[in-house]
Design a protein around this motif. Sequence first.
Motif, PDB file in Angstrom:
ATOM      1  N   PHE A 244       0.799  -1.215   0.000  1.00 27.38           N
ATOM      2  CA  PHE A 244       0.000   0.000   0.000  1.00 27.38           C
ATOM      3  C   PHE A 244       0.840   1.278   0.000  1.00 27.38           C
ATOM      4  O   PHE A 244       0.345   2.338   0.377  1.00 27.38           O
ATOM      5  N   THR A 247      -0.642   4.436  -1.615  1.00 25.41           N
ATOM      6  CA  THR A 247      -1.988   4.136  -2.103  1.00 25.41           C
ATOM      7  C   THR A 247      -2.969   5.165  -1.539  1.00 25.41           C
ATOM      8  O   THR A 247      -2.928   5.472  -0.349  1.00 25.41           O
ATOM      9  N   LEU A 249      -6.176   5.983  -0.050  1.00 24.99           N
ATOM     10  CA  LEU A 249      -7.288   5.341   0.637  1.00 24.99           C
ATOM     11  C   LEU A 249      -8.285   6.366   1.182  1.00 24.99           C
ATOM     12  O   LEU A 249      -9.110   6.039   2.037  1.00 24.99           O
ATOM     13  N   ALA A 252     -12.024   5.539   1.677  1.00 20.70           N
ATOM     14  CA  ALA A 252     -12.229   4.106   1.438  1.00 20.70           C
ATOM     15  C   ALA A 252     -12.783   3.422   2.682  1.00 20.70           C
ATOM     16  O   ALA A 252     -12.593   3.889   3.808  1.00 20.70           O
ATOM     17  N   LEU A 254     -12.469   0.188   4.817  1.00 13.45           N
ATOM     18  CA  LEU A 254     -11.649  -0.986   5.099  1.00 13.45           C
ATOM     19  C   LEU A 254     -12.148  -1.758   6.316  1.00 13.45           C
ATOM     20  O   LEU A 254     -11.437  -2.592   6.873  1.00 13.45           O
ATOM     21  N   GLY A 270      -4.426   8.626   3.400  1.00 13.58           N
ATOM     22  CA  GLY A 270      -5.830   8.539   3.729  1.00 13.58           C
ATOM     23  C   GLY A 270      -6.319   9.827   4.335  1.00 13.58           C
ATOM     24  O   GLY A 270      -5.594  10.821   4.379  1.00 13.58           O
ATOM     25  N   THR A 274     -11.628   7.868   5.842  1.00 14.15           N
ATOM     26  CA  THR A 274     -11.226   6.476   5.662  1.00 14.15           C
ATOM     27  C   THR A 274     -11.726   5.657   6.849  1.00 14.15           C
ATOM     28  O   THR A 274     -11.409   5.966   8.000  1.00 14.15           O
TER      29      THR A 274
END
Length: 289
Positions: A244, A247, A249, A252, A254, A270, A274
């Motif tokens: 990651f 990445t 995020l 997102a 999770l 993030g 997130t």
Amino acid sequence: MSYPQELLSASPDQKHIHLQSNCESCFGLCCAALPFAVSSDFAIDKNAGQPCPNLRNDFRCGIHTGLRAKGFRGCTVYECFGAGPKVSHITFNGRDWREAPETAAQMFEVFPVMRHLHELLCYLTEALLLPAAQPIRSQLHSALEQTERLTLLPAEALLKVDVYTHRAEINELLLRTSELAREASRRQLHNAPKRPKIYRGADLIGAKLKKADLRCVSLRGAYLIAADLSGADLRGADLIGADFRDTNLCGADLRDTLFLTQSQLNAAKGDILTQLPDRFVHPEHWTMV
């Protein structure tokens, strides 16, 4: 930090406490035993067994609060899963490598072995917490106890452990756990894909996956470096070993992901939107406003 024998019979959620980095109870092993090279993650070269110049005499990092700003981002995402304290206080009985320099070489060699074993303990502990893993619970428990026993071996014996063979055997159980858990999640999640695409080990570097429906997919070992997963739904996804780094995020979801680690989150980007499983924290460098 101590590692009482009661931990062998402790509940999985209790074990999690001892499967996290705790620098205050370690002899700076990751800062001395491991090598790194000049890159976007490290500002300097360092050989294995060579103490980092930022390591203080008390085994604390001299630039801990400014690691990212000073070019040591790699340090902020490293996770030993509690291996450092175990080697420091159990394997070597609390004698540090500065106090007993004759132990340094062996201590530094043992540390990566212990780290592999503790990472497996972390995944097995999580697997035992999953209701869907009930059909193989006894096998998971046996694997965890076996791995625990390996971590308590003397240094000489630890260096003879075939970590890669042991890891391969454990991985078969974790794969089965993943299949059971993702199938259970698929039944619970409204409109979750019945046959989600498998991305296991895929090269998704820089992939555009904004708001993607990734529920219950296998992203095991996937390369998600600099991928855009903003707003993506990852509930029920298997994230073991997914890369990651950088990445996105942001926004997102999770929650209920499988085998996620704090170090993966630390490597990513993030924000306050997130959504994470309860036992994880939003990294300090994420955008929280």
